[in-house]
Design a protein around this motif. Structure first.
Motif: not given
Length: 215
Positions: A55, A114-116, A119, A121-123, A125-126, A132
């Motif tokens: 980001r 997952y990697t912080l 995007v 990966q974050e989605k 992992a929800e 993270r």
């Protein structure tokens, strides 16, 4: 040097991007960065890569603190607040998956990693049991120590990690999350260079060897 050569050299100096943000970890990043550097050199440009979390690269680009981003999925375009140009053809088609231990379901309640700042990966992992980490090196280390039962990553990254002996435990691809092209991005003011860059990609296919690793 002829007058025509002087004009070409002057144009090259003017339209050369000099700073490109790149992800701060990962084998794919290392290979893509190395390949991009070679292409820039062939196009008579010198470039500095700025490694930052995912980001952060977008923020730097929007703030005009870097000239472009090394590689991104096209979905990033909705996050750009400055005019941009992307490579006319993708660098490569990227396959990304959930990689797990072969006995994933007997691993108890261990989370996936997952990697912080990534995007997709974050989605994914929800609402899942997930933990993270700051980068692929931390993910692999956690997996090797049995802290997680698997992790999310691009297939190229995992394959290269396995080939170099970084992964010490059996690992298989459980689920392909997506396959999509990734592009090189620059500020719109570098459109002339991007045209030269894209023409080079069309004639030389420098990322083919990387892409073939996924097959």
């Amino acid at each position: 040097m002829t007058i025509d050569a002087q004009v070409v050299e002057a144009q090259s100096e003017i339209d050369c991007p000099t700073t490109i943000s790149t992800f701060d970890s990962g084998y794919l990043t290392e290979v893509v960065e190395s390949t991009l550097k070679k292409i820039y050199e062939k196009l008579n440009c010198r470039v500095k890569f700025v490694p930052v979390p995912g980001r952060r690269g977008i923020a730097l680009f929007n703030a005009l603190q870097v000239n472009g981003e090394a590689m991104r999925l096209s979905k990033v375009e909705q996050l750009y607040t400055r005019e941009y140009v992307r490579s006319h053809i993708p660098l490569l088609d990227l396959v990304s998956s959930l990689w797990v231990h072969p006995d994933h379901y007997s691993e108890g309640n261990r989370p996936i990693g997952y990697t912080l700042g990534i995007v997709w990966q974050e989605k994914y992992a929800e609402n899942k049991r997930a933990k993270r980490y700051r980068g692929i090196d931390e993910l692999i280390n956690a997996y090797n120590r049995g802290k997680i039962s698997g992790f999310l990553a691009s297939d190229i990254t995992v394959i290269l990690a396995i080939q170099t002996g970084r992964v010490e435990t059996d690992l298989i691809r459980k689920e392909v999350i997506f396959s999509a092209p990734i592009y090189h991005y620059l500020g719109d003011e570098f459109s002339p260079f991007m045209k030269r860059f894209s023409n080079y990609l069309k004639k030389n296919t420098p990322f083919k060897e990387i892409e073939d690793l996924q097959n």
